[in-house]
Design a protein around this motif. Structure first.
Motif, PDB file in Angstrom:
ATOM      1  N   HIS A 110       5.320 149.841  82.130  1.00 14.91           N
ATOM      2  CA  HIS A 110       3.861 149.734  82.033  1.00 14.91           C
ATOM      3  C   HIS A 110       3.404 148.629  82.984  1.00 14.91           C
ATOM      4  O   HIS A 110       3.868 147.504  82.892  1.00 14.91           O
ATOM      5  CB  HIS A 110       3.469 149.398  80.593  1.00 14.91           C
ATOM      6  N   ILE A 111       2.512 148.962  83.906  1.00 14.84           N
ATOM      7  CA  ILE A 111       2.072 147.960  84.888  1.00 14.84           C
ATOM      8  C   ILE A 111       0.589 147.598  84.745  1.00 14.84           C
ATOM      9  O   ILE A 111       0.082 146.774  85.497  1.00 14.84           O
ATOM     10  CB  ILE A 111       2.370 148.399  86.337  1.00 14.84           C
ATOM     11  N   GLY A 112      -0.087 148.197  83.813  1.00 14.68           N
ATOM     12  CA  GLY A 112      -1.486 147.829  83.619  1.00 14.68           C
ATOM     13  C   GLY A 112      -2.293 148.942  82.993  1.00 14.68           C
ATOM     14  O   GLY A 112      -1.757 149.944  82.521  1.00 14.68           O
ATOM     15  N   MET A 113      -3.592 148.716  83.025  1.00 18.92           N
ATOM     16  CA  MET A 113      -4.521 149.649  82.396  1.00 18.92           C
ATOM     17  C   MET A 113      -5.522 150.149  83.445  1.00 18.92           C
ATOM     18  O   MET A 113      -5.636 149.597  84.529  1.00 18.92           O
ATOM     19  CB  MET A 113      -5.273 148.955  81.257  1.00 18.92           C
ATOM     20  N   ALA A 114      -6.252 151.167  83.061  1.00 11.92           N
ATOM     21  CA  ALA A 114      -7.253 151.770  83.945  1.00 11.92           C
ATOM     22  C   ALA A 114      -8.386 150.778  84.219  1.00 11.92           C
ATOM     23  O   ALA A 114      -8.599 149.820  83.482  1.00 11.92           O
ATOM     24  CB  ALA A 114      -7.808 153.038  83.298  1.00 11.92           C
ATOM     25  N   ASP A 115      -9.125 151.044  85.268  1.00  8.50           N
ATOM     26  CA  ASP A 115     -10.297 150.256  85.620  1.00  8.50           C
ATOM     27  C   ASP A 115     -11.343 150.398  84.503  1.00  8.50           C
ATOM     28  O   ASP A 115     -11.658 151.507  84.068  1.00  8.50           O
ATOM     29  CB  ASP A 115     -10.857 150.752  86.956  1.00  8.50           C
ATOM     30  N   ALA A 116     -11.874 149.273  84.048  1.00 10.55           N
ATOM     31  CA  ALA A 116     -12.788 149.270  82.906  1.00 10.55           C
ATOM     32  C   ALA A 116     -14.094 150.002  83.203  1.00 10.55           C
ATOM     33  O   ALA A 116     -14.532 150.835  82.408  1.00 10.55           O
ATOM     34  CB  ALA A 116     -13.074 147.822  82.490  1.00 10.55           C
ATOM     35  N   LYS A 117     -14.723 149.708  84.316  1.00  6.77           N
ATOM     36  CA  LYS A 117     -16.012 150.330  84.642  1.00  6.77           C
ATOM     37  C   LYS A 117     -15.842 151.830  84.867  1.00  6.77           C
ATOM     38  O   LYS A 117     -16.662 152.634  84.403  1.00  6.77           O
ATOM     39  CB  LYS A 117     -16.608 149.660  85.893  1.00  6.77           C
ATOM     40  N   GLU A 118     -14.770 152.231  85.549  1.00  6.50           N
ATOM     41  CA  GLU A 118     -14.501 153.658  85.765  1.00  6.50           C
ATOM     42  C   GLU A 118     -14.281 154.376  84.429  1.00  6.50           C
ATOM     43  O   GLU A 118     -14.716 155.507  84.253  1.00  6.50           O
ATOM     44  CB  GLU A 118     -13.296 153.857  86.675  1.00  6.50           C
ATOM     45  N   THR A 119     -13.612 153.707  83.503  1.00  3.68           N
ATOM     46  CA  THR A 119     -13.372 154.300  82.185  1.00  3.68           C
ATOM     47  C   THR A 119     -14.695 154.497  81.446  1.00  3.68           C
ATOM     48  O   THR A 119     -14.922 155.551  80.838  1.00  3.68           O
ATOM     49  CB  THR A 119     -12.409 153.428  81.359  1.00  3.68           C
ATOM     50  N   PHE A 120     -15.579 153.498  81.518  1.00  7.23           N
ATOM     51  CA  PHE A 120     -16.893 153.644  80.891  1.00  7.23           C
ATOM     52  C   PHE A 120     -17.649 154.826  81.512  1.00  7.23           C
ATOM     53  O   PHE A 120     -18.222 155.650  80.797  1.00  7.23           O
ATOM     54  CB  PHE A 120     -17.733 152.365  81.032  1.00  7.23           C
ATOM     55  N   GLU A 121     -17.648 154.900  82.840  1.00  7.64           N
ATOM     56  CA  GLU A 121     -18.368 155.983  83.519  1.00  7.64           C
ATOM     57  C   GLU A 121     -17.801 157.350  83.140  1.00  7.64           C
ATOM     58  O   GLU A 121     -18.548 158.313  82.949  1.00  7.64           O
ATOM     59  CB  GLU A 121     -18.333 155.763  85.028  1.00  7.64           C
ATOM     60  N   GLU A 173     -24.689 151.682  77.280  1.00 10.02           N
ATOM     61  CA  GLU A 173     -24.473 150.643  78.278  1.00 10.02           C
ATOM     62  C   GLU A 173     -23.049 150.107  78.261  1.00 10.02           C
ATOM     63  O   GLU A 173     -22.453 149.916  77.204  1.00 10.02           O
ATOM     64  CB  GLU A 173     -25.430 149.466  78.037  1.00 10.02           C
ATOM     65  N   TYR A 174     -22.594 149.796  79.453  1.00  3.40           N
ATOM     66  CA  TYR A 174     -21.312 149.137  79.658  1.00  3.40           C
ATOM     67  C   TYR A 174     -21.493 147.662  79.339  1.00  3.40           C
ATOM     68  O   TYR A 174     -22.398 147.022  79.862  1.00  3.40           O
ATOM     69  CB  TYR A 174     -20.893 149.342  81.116  1.00  3.40           C
ATOM     70  N   SER A 175     -20.657 147.104  78.488  1.00  6.83           N
ATOM     71  CA  SER A 175     -20.815 145.715  78.060  1.00  6.83           C
ATOM     72  C   SER A 175     -19.685 144.806  78.497  1.00  6.83           C
ATOM     73  O   SER A 175     -19.827 143.602  78.443  1.00  6.83           O
ATOM     74  CB  SER A 175     -20.905 145.640  76.527  1.00  6.83           C
TER      75      SER A 175
END
Length: 175
Positions: free
Chosen positions: A23-34, A52-54
């Motif tokens: 495991h090297i990380g997680m998805a991009d937060a803003k892209e996941t919200f979108e 809204e993205y918070s």
């Protein structure tokens, strides 16, 4: 039957010589919200006042935290309407947990129907964020109608029943 694929939020390394990945990380937060926003919009479930993205309010990190679960809750707010809060719950060193607000939604509607609708939206968000890329099968069909749609359907049903009764009565008279 509907197949629902939840969001794959984990990033993995390429396989090493032993075919192991890490495991090297997680998805991009803003892209996941979108992605979540588009998913809800496509299903006709986007809250009517706002969604809204918070996350960037608390942190500037681009990646989602490696969260244990997304807590998606519908609740009555201090002002009018019903809110949807999505918090990411993650573990910290020392054994504790922290919470990070990921998104907030709101409808100006009030009452039980609006609350149930926001709870349904919360369930969709929970499935997408907590599923970690799994595919789920949905076997039941859910129909949610507005008051106007329900009245139209009731009128059509009544008209069809009356027509069927008239036809049956006409056939009895012929015999």
């Amino acid at each position: 039957m509907e197949k629902i694929k939840s969001f794959d939020l984990d990033r993995w390394s390429e396989p090493d010589e032993r075919h192991c990945v890490r495991h090297i990380g997680m998805a991009d937060a803003k892209e996941t919200f979108e992605k979540l926003e588009v998913y809800l919009r496509d299903k006709g479930m986007l809250p009517d006042e706002y969604f809204e993205y918070s996350m960037d309010l608390r942190t500037r990190q681009k990646e989602l935290p490696d969260f244990d679960f997304a807590l998606c809750v519908a609740n009555f707010g201090a002002s009018e309407g019903i809110y949807l809060d999505i918090d990411l719950i993650y573990s910290v060193e020392g054994g504790g947990q922290k919470s990070m607000r990921f998104a907030t939604g709101k409808t100006l509607q009030e009452g039980a129907d609006a609350f149930f609708q926001m709870a349904r939206i919360a369930a969709e968000c929970s499935l997408m964020l907590n599923g970690r890329g799994r595919v789920y099968e949905r076997h039941n069909v859910e129909l949610v109608l507005t008051e106007e749609e329900a009245e139209t359907l009731a009128s059509l049903t009544k008209a069809l029943q009356e027509q069927s009764a008239d036809m049956a009565q006409g056939e009895e008279m012929e015999h």
